[in-house]
Design an enzyme around this catalytic site. Sequence first.
Site, PDB file in Angstrom:
ATOM      1  CE1 TYR A  30      -3.095   3.008   0.704  1.00 25.29           C
ATOM      2  CE2 TYR A  30      -3.585   2.064   2.856  1.00 25.29           C
ATOM      3  CZ  TYR A  30      -3.808   3.025   1.890  1.00 25.29           C
ATOM      4  OH  TYR A  30      -4.743   4.001   2.116  1.00 25.29           O
ATOM      5  CE  LYS A  58      -6.448   1.441  -0.826  1.00 22.83           C
ATOM      6  NZ  LYS A  58      -5.922   2.755  -0.416  1.00 22.83           N
TER       7      LYS A  58
END
Length: 300
Positions: A137, A165
Amino acid sequence: MKPHLSGMIPPVVSPLTAEHRPDTGAVERLAAHVVGGGATGVFVLGSCGEGPTLEPDVATAITRAYVDAVAGSVPVLAGIGEASTERAVRAAMEHEQAGVDVLVVMAPMYFNTETDDAVVRHVTAIAEATRLPLVVYNIPHLTHHPITPRALREVAAIDAVVALKESSGDWDTYSALAETARSTGLQVFQGAEALIARSLASGADGAVPGIANVVPGLAAELVRAGLAGDTVLAADLQRRLDDVCALYRSGFWLSSLKSALAELGITGPTAGRALAPLDGDGLSEVRRVLTVAGLIGAPA
């Protein structure tokens, strides 16, 4: 077996009572709202879920409540945002015990060391501590540690790492990381709402939009259109989603999001004590945006 993540995965908020305790009833309502709206997973304890700031027992209770609420209908992803690798490893093991399906790993947040090697050591240690798959992320404006293409290429070699992400909100940053991710076999998810249609047109596997807490059906329809290659429909749906995102300008964005959910009768408005609640003007603006979107009725 590595999961195949795709579609629209909302980063759900953490519903809290006025006393800042877990509101499990609201968890059930919000889970039903987003899954019923077409979510293909739920992501708990991200930025929308206040994961890095909740008391540990509150975070655990909310995670378990979401696991129970979705009851296996969609995967549950849990965020790990910690200042140190030691705390992150502990959180990973706790999430696994709570029954989540996937871990979403941010860079360590405190010491500003050499970024790439710190990220690689951090992700490697978490992968070694759990059997769960990992999503890397990138959210550098909160962690202050950007995940670079070089670091991503290294951690992509870890068998547990399955996806990226990317939430920088910067197209050039996204493009470089997405290209690296695809070249190493990772799936790619866009976390910035304004870039969803563009990202899907360039090959993203899905999106993780915070505004989907409020309008999961619209967000899911946008992602489906983008994945189907219908760029005209996706562009129209992106504009509609952007209009709802205007509620973020009512005050601090998370307070605005939770206030919108309170107006819809799904959760309460309570957020962390350090986060300013909306004033009267801000709440009026949230109501205006929801009214224009057809989500609540106009005041009498």
